[in-house]
Write a protein that holds these residues in place. Structure first.
Motif, short mmCIF file in Angstrom:
data_model
loop_
_atom_site.label_atom_id
_atom_site.label_comp_id
_atom_site.label_asym_id
_atom_site.label_seq_id
_atom_site.Cartn_x
_atom_site.Cartn_y
_atom_site.Cartn_z
N MET A 241 37.39 44.79 46.75
CA MET A 241 37.19 44.58 45.32
C MET A 241 37.58 45.79 44.47
SD MET A 241 33.06 44.65 44.65
CE MET A 241 32.43 44.01 46.20
N ALA A 242 37.35 47.01 44.96
CA ALA A 242 37.67 48.19 44.15
C ALA A 242 39.18 48.24 43.86
CB ALA A 242 37.21 49.46 44.85
N GLU A 243 39.99 48.02 44.89
CA GLU A 243 41.44 48.05 44.71
C GLU A 243 41.93 46.87 43.87
OE1 GLU A 243 40.20 50.20 48.32
OE2 GLU A 243 39.83 48.17 47.59
N GLU A 244 41.35 45.69 44.11
CA GLU A 244 41.76 44.51 43.36
C GLU A 244 41.40 44.64 41.89
OE1 GLU A 244 43.55 42.00 44.39
OE2 GLU A 244 43.63 42.59 46.50
N LEU A 245 40.25 45.18 41.58
CA LEU A 245 39.84 45.35 40.18
C LEU A 245 40.67 46.44 39.51
CD1 LEU A 245 37.58 43.43 40.99
CD2 LEU A 245 35.99 44.87 39.69
N ALA A 246 40.96 47.51 40.25
CA ALA A 246 41.80 48.57 39.67
C ALA A 246 43.17 48.03 39.28
CB ALA A 246 41.94 49.72 40.67
N ALA A 247 43.67 47.07 40.07
CA ALA A 247 44.99 46.49 39.79
C ALA A 247 45.02 45.72 38.48
CB ALA A 247 45.42 45.59 40.94
N ILE A 248 43.85 45.28 38.02
CA ILE A 248 43.80 44.56 36.73
C ILE A 248 43.11 45.41 35.66
CG2 ILE A 248 43.91 42.27 37.77
CD1 ILE A 248 40.89 42.01 37.43
N GLY A 249 43.01 46.71 35.93
CA GLY A 249 42.52 47.64 34.92
C GLY A 249 41.02 47.79 34.83
N VAL A 250 40.28 47.33 35.84
CA VAL A 250 38.82 47.45 35.83
C VAL A 250 38.41 48.48 36.86
CG1 VAL A 250 36.63 46.24 36.19
CG2 VAL A 250 38.55 45.05 35.11
N ARG A 251 37.75 49.55 36.39
CA ARG A 251 37.34 50.62 37.31
C ARG A 251 35.84 50.82 37.36
NH1 ARG A 251 41.77 52.89 39.21
NH2 ARG A 251 43.71 52.62 38.01
N GLN A 252 35.11 50.11 36.52
CA GLN A 252 33.65 50.21 36.53
C GLN A 252 33.07 48.88 36.08
OE1 GLN A 252 31.48 53.12 33.88
NE2 GLN A 252 31.15 54.15 35.84
N VAL A 253 31.97 48.47 36.72
CA VAL A 253 31.34 47.19 36.38
C VAL A 253 29.84 47.38 36.22
CG1 VAL A 253 33.12 45.88 37.59
CG2 VAL A 253 31.02 46.49 38.79
N ASP A 254 29.21 46.37 35.62
CA ASP A 254 27.78 46.43 35.37
C ASP A 254 26.96 45.64 36.39
OD1 ASP A 254 27.67 47.86 32.64
OD2 ASP A 254 29.20 46.33 32.36
N GLY A 255 27.63 44.93 37.27
CA GLY A 255 26.90 44.20 38.30
C GLY A 255 27.83 43.57 39.31
N VAL A 256 27.37 43.53 40.56
CA VAL A 256 28.10 42.88 41.65
C VAL A 256 27.14 41.93 42.36
CG1 VAL A 256 29.32 43.18 43.84
CG2 VAL A 256 29.66 44.84 41.99
N LEU A 257 27.54 40.67 42.47
CA LEU A 257 26.74 39.67 43.16
C LEU A 257 27.49 39.21 44.40
CD1 LEU A 257 24.82 36.74 41.48
CD2 LEU A 257 26.04 36.41 43.62
N LEU A 258 26.81 39.23 45.54
CA LEU A 258 27.39 38.76 46.80
C LEU A 258 26.47 37.72 47.42
CD1 LEU A 258 28.44 42.19 48.38
CD2 LEU A 258 29.87 40.63 47.05
N ASP A 259 27.02 36.57 47.75
CA ASP A 259 26.29 35.48 48.40
C ASP A 259 26.97 35.28 49.75
OD1 ASP A 259 24.84 33.25 49.07
OD2 ASP A 259 25.62 31.99 47.46
N LEU A 260 26.40 35.86 50.79
CA LEU A 260 27.10 36.02 52.06
C LEU A 260 27.15 34.75 52.90
CD1 LEU A 260 25.55 39.49 52.97
CD2 LEU A 260 27.71 39.03 51.77
N GLY A 261 27.97 34.81 53.94
CA GLY A 261 28.03 33.71 54.90
C GLY A 261 29.03 32.66 54.51
#
Length: 317
Positions: free
Chosen positions: A88-108
């Motif tokens: 996600m860090a590399e993918e977001l950097a590619a679209i100009g996003v380097r910092q976020v206010d929340g990350v949600l992961l729903d595993l499995g």
């Protein structure tokens, strides 16, 4: 994983801990958020409903079917990315996003994946022995079983399925392959495991642990989780939230240990009166599904939600 209760009835999935996970991750309504496991968009739609007009949401999923389903969301605040959340860090950097206010992961694995026989995730239906979340790349479960030796197969089933009959199952798998009949179907694997496993917990199919183990291995789920948690921590702004839903102990243990490693100071016997070091996370708690949710959706019974908040402390080197 996240899914949408409005999708077709054929592969319907009710999102687990929906309100709790969204409330846990939503630090600032006008912030930028990542739904790292878009699925069918259950969490994403709930987040968009609570975001302010200036808010932004990036959905990530490595399943091409999930990415295709995201086209149904036309909200201009939303964008979908075809990738694993570990990147996600590399993918977001590619679209100009380097910092976020929340990350949600729903595993499995999500219900649409489980309930589609062509994906090969479930022993309830006969289908190709695939199990890949991203069907465009990587080795399928059948491919792995066709080339791995007995020791490697046994280790995967033991480590990722916590299966005490892993050795017997691996031996049977290799014997069948050497006899010229390698496994290619889910029914074949289920039947082979049923013959190799002599006893099982009441109410559990003998193949449950083996299917789980192969799925985790094929998709590198635990490695992806560790990489994704580290990426999330690097991306989170101070005050940003991490909200993670796990469905089995192997996942939850890693989430718990990750949060603890960045939120609990180790006691230094050499400097007992030294001030505690600044830590990058603050654990906000653990949430379990209510009895009503489990009754309405039995797949929720093993779910655990853990929430943490990013502090303004620098990351450990």
């Amino acid at each position: 994983m996240g899914a949408d209760v409005n999708e077709s009835a054929e592969f319907r999935h009710t999102t687990v801990l929906l309100d709790e996970a969204v409330e846990g991750v939503l630090a600032r309504p006008d912030g930028t958020y990542v739904d790292g496991t878009f699925g069918r968009g259950g969490h994403s739609r709930a987040l968009l409903a609570r975001l302010a007009p200036a808010g932004r949401l990036i959905g990530i999923d490595r399943d091409p079917e999930a990415v295709a389903a995201a086209a149904a969301i036309t909200d201009p605040r939303f964008r979908i990315v075809h990738a694993g959340f570990a990147d996600m860090a590399e993918e977001l950097a590619a679209i100009g996003v380097r910092q976020v206010d929340g990350v949600l992961l729903d595993l499995g694995v999500s219900s649409p994946q489980i309930d589609n026989p062509e994906r090969g995730f479930s022993f309830r239906f006969d289908g190709p022995l695939d199990m890949r979340m991203d069907t465009t790349r990587g080795e399928s479960a059948a491919d792995f079983l066709a080339r791995a030796d007995e020791r490697e197969i046994a280790q995967v089933i033991r480590d990722y399925g916590e299966e005490r009959f892993a050795g017997q199952i691996a031996k049977a798998l290799v014997a069948r392959r050497e006899a010229g009949a390698p496994l290619t179907r889910t029914d074949e694997l289920r039947e082979l495991v049923a013959r190799a496993v002599k006893t099982r917990e009441p109410g559990q199919d003998p193949a449950t642990r083996t299917f789980q183990a192969l799925r985790i291995h094929v998709n590198r789920e635990l490695e992806q989780l560790e990489q994704g948690l580290s990426a999330a921590l690097r991306l989170l702004a101070p005050g940003g939230r991490l909200s993670v839903i796990s469905f089995h102990s192997l996942e939850d243990r890693r989430v718990k240990q990750f949060i603890a490693a960045h939120s609990k100071a180790e006691f230094d016997r050499r400097a007992p009166f030294a001030p505690p070091p600044a830590l990058a996370l603050k654990a906000l708690g653990r949430v379990m599904p209510s009895a009503a949710e489990v009754k309405a959706n039995p797949r929720a019974r093993s779910a655990v939600l853990r929430i943490a908040e990013r502090t303004d402390a620098p990351l450990k080197s």
